[in-house]
Design a protein around this motif. Structure first.
Motif, PDB file in Angstrom:
ATOM      1  N   PRO A  11       3.347   4.752  -2.603  1.00 40.55           N
ATOM      2  CA  PRO A  11       4.725   3.937  -1.770  1.00 40.55           C
ATOM      3  C   PRO A  11       5.531   3.874  -2.488  1.00 40.55           C
ATOM      4  O   PRO A  11       7.245   3.484  -2.564  1.00 40.55           O
ATOM      5  CB  PRO A  11       3.826   3.241  -1.478  1.00 40.55           C
ATOM      6  N   ARG A  34       9.502   5.333  -1.708  1.00 42.01           N
ATOM      7  CA  ARG A  34      10.973   4.392  -2.517  1.00 42.01           C
ATOM      8  C   ARG A  34      11.375   4.953  -3.334  1.00 42.01           C
ATOM      9  O   ARG A  34      13.161   4.693  -3.006  1.00 42.01           O
ATOM     10  CB  ARG A  34      10.496   2.638  -2.882  1.00 42.01           C
ATOM     11  N   ASP A  83      16.864  -0.559  -6.379  1.00 39.28           N
ATOM     12  CA  ASP A  83      16.650  -0.483  -5.288  1.00 39.28           C
ATOM     13  C   ASP A  83      16.868  -2.622  -5.848  1.00 39.28           C
ATOM     14  O   ASP A  83      15.693  -2.755  -6.259  1.00 39.28           O
ATOM     15  CB  ASP A  83      15.172  -0.629  -4.610  1.00 39.28           C
ATOM     16  N   SER A  99      16.589  -4.261  -3.240  1.00 37.46           N
ATOM     17  CA  SER A  99      15.578  -4.780  -2.917  1.00 37.46           C
ATOM     18  C   SER A  99      13.666  -4.925  -3.445  1.00 37.46           C
ATOM     19  O   SER A  99      12.773  -5.942  -2.695  1.00 37.46           O
ATOM     20  CB  SER A  99      15.447  -4.314  -1.241  1.00 37.46           C
ATOM     21  N   THR A 100      13.326  -4.854  -4.963  1.00 38.14           N
ATOM     22  CA  THR A 100      12.104  -4.519  -4.728  1.00 38.14           C
ATOM     23  C   THR A 100      12.570  -5.151  -7.043  1.00 38.14           C
ATOM     24  O   THR A 100      13.408  -5.086  -7.048  1.00 38.14           O
ATOM     25  CB  THR A 100      11.727  -3.108  -5.111  1.00 38.14           C
ATOM     26  N   THR A 101      10.993  -5.388  -6.972  1.00 39.16           N
ATOM     27  CA  THR A 101      11.207  -5.888  -8.915  1.00 39.16           C
ATOM     28  C   THR A 101      10.444  -4.572  -9.759  1.00 39.16           C
ATOM     29  O   THR A 101       9.491  -4.127  -8.911  1.00 39.16           O
ATOM     30  CB  THR A 101      10.627  -6.617  -8.808  1.00 39.16           C
ATOM     31  N   ASP A 156       6.904  -4.553  -7.743  1.00 40.20           N
ATOM     32  CA  ASP A 156       6.612  -5.234  -6.449  1.00 40.20           C
ATOM     33  C   ASP A 156       7.440  -4.937  -5.111  1.00 40.20           C
ATOM     34  O   ASP A 156       8.642  -4.721  -5.884  1.00 40.20           O
ATOM     35  CB  ASP A 156       7.314  -6.929  -6.566  1.00 40.20           C
ATOM     36  N   LEU A 157       7.196  -3.980  -4.123  1.00 43.15           N
ATOM     37  CA  LEU A 157       8.326  -2.751  -3.779  1.00 43.15           C
ATOM     38  C   LEU A 157       8.579  -4.190  -2.739  1.00 43.15           C
ATOM     39  O   LEU A 157       9.258  -3.672  -1.300  1.00 43.15           O
ATOM     40  CB  LEU A 157       7.666  -2.116  -2.639  1.00 43.15           C
ATOM     41  N   ASN A 158       8.265  -5.145  -2.231  1.00 39.89           N
ATOM     42  CA  ASN A 158       8.958  -6.086  -1.214  1.00 39.89           C
ATOM     43  C   ASN A 158       9.604  -7.078  -1.393  1.00 39.89           C
ATOM     44  O   ASN A 158       9.661  -7.588  -0.985  1.00 39.89           O
ATOM     45  CB  ASN A 158       7.082  -6.773  -0.505  1.00 39.89           C
ATOM     46  N   LYS A 159       8.966  -7.561  -2.962  1.00 39.97           N
ATOM     47  CA  LYS A 159      10.271  -8.519  -2.870  1.00 39.97           C
ATOM     48  C   LYS A 159      11.941  -8.477  -4.668  1.00 39.97           C
ATOM     49  O   LYS A 159      11.446  -7.134  -5.008  1.00 39.97           O
ATOM     50  CB  LYS A 159       9.485  -9.665  -3.955  1.00 39.97           C
ATOM     51  N   SER A 160      12.448  -8.593  -3.938  1.00 43.59           N
ATOM     52  CA  SER A 160      13.996  -8.631  -4.539  1.00 43.59           C
ATOM     53  C   SER A 160      13.880  -9.113  -6.275  1.00 43.59           C
ATOM     54  O   SER A 160      12.864 -10.548  -5.924  1.00 43.59           O
ATOM     55  CB  SER A 160      15.422  -8.885  -3.940  1.00 43.59           C
TER      56      SER A 160
END
Length: 267
Positions: free
Chosen positions: A8, A12, A98, A100-102, A260-264
């Motif tokens: 994943p 990304r 990106d 939108s990720t951390t 964390d690919l789902n949290k900015s």
């Protein structure tokens, strides 16, 4: 090897590359996938299976244009992070992240952002071996000062280990050192030099400009991206027998402190 599912993250990161490629096409900027990314394209038709980063390089003229227009050209959620956009940024090359990720690579690093790809400027280089040695001796001295300016001076305590970082803070500012490094990197023009260099690799990064040539389409993860014109010459110079897969202990991968690919990172 890291204890997480790498695929994943790779996909990304690929999205960042495709966004950059679109900007480069729209504004007629040159870029190349380089280093392990190019090796992956040639040997695996995509990412090296254990690789969790992606590198591109741009001739200085194109790199500077991207830096100057980064905020207007890059679509959300992608951001250029570089000295040109942040005077406290501590590296002589850029990252495009990106937002939108951390990603926190290591706990002691102060920088907080998202997953990214590295963008390296390419410059010309003199053919004189003596001038090359002098050039890089000066360059790596500045790079070491840059490190001491960014590093916590008390990381290893309040004894002698903090004296040099504290002295550097009295003699230099990060902005001054960045400007000196940039002037050095741009001493020789990329488009009129027979030899070119990725300064981040030191003297090992020097190669004939013809090895890079014009950006040339290459297949990467079923997408067409831009590689170098002469990949065999480039990869042989950099890696030797590049088609042989290294043994397990040399298949290096990061162990991130937090991914964390789902949290900015802004949240």
């Amino acid at each position: 090897m890291a204890a997480y599912d790498i695929r994943p993250l790779q996909l990304r990161i690929l999205d960042i590359l495709l966004a950059i490629q679109k900007v480069c096409e729209e504004h007629e900027l040159r870029y190349y996938i380089i280093a392990g990314t190019l090796l992956g394209a040639v040997r695996h038709k995509g990412f090296i299976p254990w690789d969790d980063d992606l590198d591109i390089a741009m001739p200085r003229k194109d790199y500077d244009l991207l830096m100057a227009h980064a905020k207007e050209w890059m679509p959300e959620p992608f951001e250029v992070v570089a000295y040109e956009t942040d005077k406290q940024y501590p590296l002589p090359f850029a990252k495009i992240q990106d937002a939108s990720t951390t990603l926190i690579e290591r706990m002691h690093l102060k920088y907080l952002g998202g997953i990214y790809i590295d963008v390296f400027p390419l410059d010309g280089m003199t053919s004189s071996k003596l001038k090359q040695r002098i050039h890089f001796a000066h360059y790596f001295l500045l790079k070491k000062i840059q490190y001491f300016l960014y590093r916590d001076p008390y990381r290893h305590g309040h004894g002698p280990s903090c004296w040099i970082p504290l002295l550097c803070r009295k003699l230099y500012t990060l902005e001054e050192v960045q400007e000196k490094m940039k002037r050095m990197q741009k001493e020789y023009d990329y488009d009129t030099s027979e030899l070119v260099v990725d300064h981040d690799d030191g003297r090992k990064g020097i190669m004939p400009r013809k090895n890079l040539g014009v950006p040339t389409p290459i297949l990467f993860e079923n997408k067409i991206v831009m590689g170098v014109e002469n990949p065999h010459e480039y990869l042989s110079t950099k890696y030797g027998d590049y088609m042989t897969i290294p043994p397990g202990p040399k298949q290096r991968q990061h162990n991130f402190h937090l991914l964390d690919l789902n949290k900015s990172y802004k949240d």
